[in-house]
Design an enzyme around this catalytic site. Structure first.
Site, short mmCIF file in Angstrom:
data_model
loop_
_atom_site.label_atom_id
_atom_site.label_comp_id
_atom_site.label_asym_id
_atom_site.label_seq_id
_atom_site.Cartn_x
_atom_site.Cartn_y
_atom_site.Cartn_z
N ASP A 192 -2.22 10.45 -1.82
CA ASP A 192 -2.49 9.48 -2.88
C ASP A 192 -2.92 10.15 -4.18
O ASP A 192 -2.91 9.51 -5.23
CB ASP A 192 -3.58 8.52 -2.42
N LYS B 225 -5.00 9.58 3.30
CA LYS B 225 -5.65 8.68 4.25
C LYS B 225 -6.67 9.41 5.11
O LYS B 225 -6.44 10.54 5.55
CB LYS B 225 -4.59 8.01 5.13
N ARG C 46 0.86 -1.18 0.00
CA ARG C 46 0.00 0.00 0.00
C ARG C 46 0.89 1.22 0.00
O ARG C 46 2.11 1.14 0.13
CB ARG C 46 -1.00 0.01 1.16
N GLY C 47 0.26 2.38 -0.21
CA GLY C 47 1.01 3.61 -0.45
C GLY C 47 1.04 3.86 -1.94
O GLY C 47 1.40 2.97 -2.73
N ALA C 48 0.66 5.07 -2.36
CA ALA C 48 0.46 5.35 -3.78
C ALA C 48 1.67 5.00 -4.66
O ALA C 48 1.52 4.29 -5.66
CB ALA C 48 0.07 6.82 -3.98
#
Length: 324
Positions: A223, A234, A50-52
Site C-alpha cells: 500500500d 497488510k 480495497r487495495g491501494a
C-alpha cells in the site's frame, strides 16, 4: 477473472460508479453503486473496495462525481482523503484530480485516464514479474493483491497470472489474512475462478510450510513503499518477510510506481488502526470473551533488508543489490 469480471465500472449513461462489493465475496457477487462522493467515501472506508490501486481509482471517480454534482471540491477532496490513512495511491489520485480541476480540465477525463493507466501498469507488472517464477514453483501470497485490489490483473496476482498464461505449472498458497480474510475470501476466489491451483492456510501455518520446503517464493503487494524501500502492506507481511529471510526464500513485492512515497520518512507514516470488532467477530459471530478488547492494526512495515526485489511496471528493483 479480470477479463470477465470488472471490479470498477464507470457508467457514462447515468454518471455513476459501480463497484464489486467485496464484503459479499466469495458467497455472492453483488455490486455497489456510488452516485456521489459520499457514497465513494463510504465504499473506501467500509472496504466495499480495497487495495491501494483500486482505492486510488475509486477516489478519482469520487472527485469526478463531486464535480458533476457541483459539490464543494475542497470538502470532497478532504473527506475522500480521510477515508484511509496508509494507502498512498489514494492521495496520489486525489492530487491528480485536484490539479486537473485547478487547471480547468475535466476531472472525469482524468479519472478515466487513471483507470486506464492502472490496467496497463498491472499488465506490465505481470509480464515483467512472471520471469522470476520457475516452472513448478509454489508461491505463497498474503491478503489480496489481485484484480479486486486494482482495475484488472492485480499486482502480486498479476505476476502469478502471467506465469499461468505462459503455461508454467504453478501452485499458490494463500494466507487467509485475518481479520477480514481477504486471502481466503478474495485471493482464493480469483485464482480458483481462473483455474490456477490454490490452497488456503491459516496465517500461522506459513512458517511451518517454509520449514518443510513447501514454499519456493513469496510475492505480496503493498500500500506504500518509501524511498528507502521500506514496504507498508497488510498486517502479517513483516512476519512473512522475517520467516522468508530465515528460510532463505526469495521475498518479492509487486507494486506500481504510484505506490511509491518519495516525500515521507518512516516516522511520518500513520498505521491505520481499525475497529476492534473486526477481530472480535468473524462474520457476525463473537470469538473473544465479553469484556476482552483487541488490537486491530491494518498494516505493518517491512524493512528493505528483508526484501529480495520490488517488481514494478518499469522493471525489478533490488534493494540490497543482489539478484536471486
Amino acid at each position: 477473472m479480470d477479463r470477465d469480471l470488472r471490479p470498477i465500472i464507470w457508467d457514462d449513461k447515468n454518471n455513476q460508479l459501480i463497484l464489486i462489493d467485496q464484503r459479499k465475496l466469495p458467497n455472492r457477487l453483488e455490486y455497489f453503486t456510488c452516485k456521489d462522493y459520499n457514497d465513494v467515501a463510504f465504499a473506501i472506508k467500509d472496504m466495499v473496495v480495497r487495495g491501494a490501486p483500486a482505492i486510488g481509482v475509486s477516489a478519482a471517480y469520487g472527485m469526478a462525481l463531486a464535480e458533476l454534482n457541483n459539490d464543494d471540491m475542497e470538502k470532497a477532496y478532504n473527506e475522500l482523503k480521510n477515508t484511509r490513512p496508509t494507502a498512498v495511491n489514494l492521495f496520489w489520485a486525489l492530487d491528480r484530480c485536484m490539479d486537473a480541476y485547478k487547471s480547468n480540465k475535466s476531472i472525469l477525463n482524468e479519472a478515466k485516464k487513471i483507470h486506464e493507466e492502472d490496467i496497463e501498469v498491472c499488465r506490465k507488472i505481470g509480464k515483467i514479474g512472471e520471469k522470476i517464477i520457475d516452472d513448478g514453483d509454489t508461491i505463497l501470497t498474503h491478503c489480496n493483491a489481485g484484480a479486486l485490489a486494482t482495475s484488472a490483473y492485480g499486482t502480486a496476482l498479476s505476476v502469478i497470472r502471467f506465469a499461468h498464461y505462459n503455461n508454467k505449472k504453478i501452485n499458490v498458497i494463500a494466507d487467509e489474512t485475518r481479520p477480514r480474510l481477504q486471502g481466503a475470501k478474495l485471493t482464493a476466489f480469483e485464482l480458483n475462478y481462473e483455474g490456477i491451483p490454490v490452497k488456503v492456510i491459516s496465517d500461522n501455518t506459513a512458517g511451518f510450510l517454509m520449514k518443510k520446503g513447501m514454499v519456493d517464493k513469496i510475492i505480496v503487494g503493498a500500500d506504500r513503499v518509501l524511498k528507502d524501500y521500506t514496504v507498508f502492506n497488510k498486517i502479517g507481511t513483516y512476519s512473512l518477510a522475517v520467516l522468508a529471510k530465515y528460510h532463505n526464500i526469495p521475498f518479492y513485492v509487486a507494486v506500481p510506481y504510484s505506490t511509491f512515497d518519495f516525500k515521507n520518512d518512516l516516522d511520518d507514516i500513520v498505521i491505520e488502526e481499525r475497529d476492534e470488532n473486526e477481530v472480535i467477530y468473524i462474520d457476525g459471530v463473537r470469538i473473544i470473551p465479553e469484556g476482552v478488547s483487541a488490537y486491530n492494526y491494518a498494516f505493518d512495515s517491512t524493512p528493505p533488508e528483508l526484501i529480495t526485489g520490488i517488481i514494478t511496471e518499469k522493471g525489478i528493483i533490488y534493494p540490497n543489490g543482489n539478484k536471486i
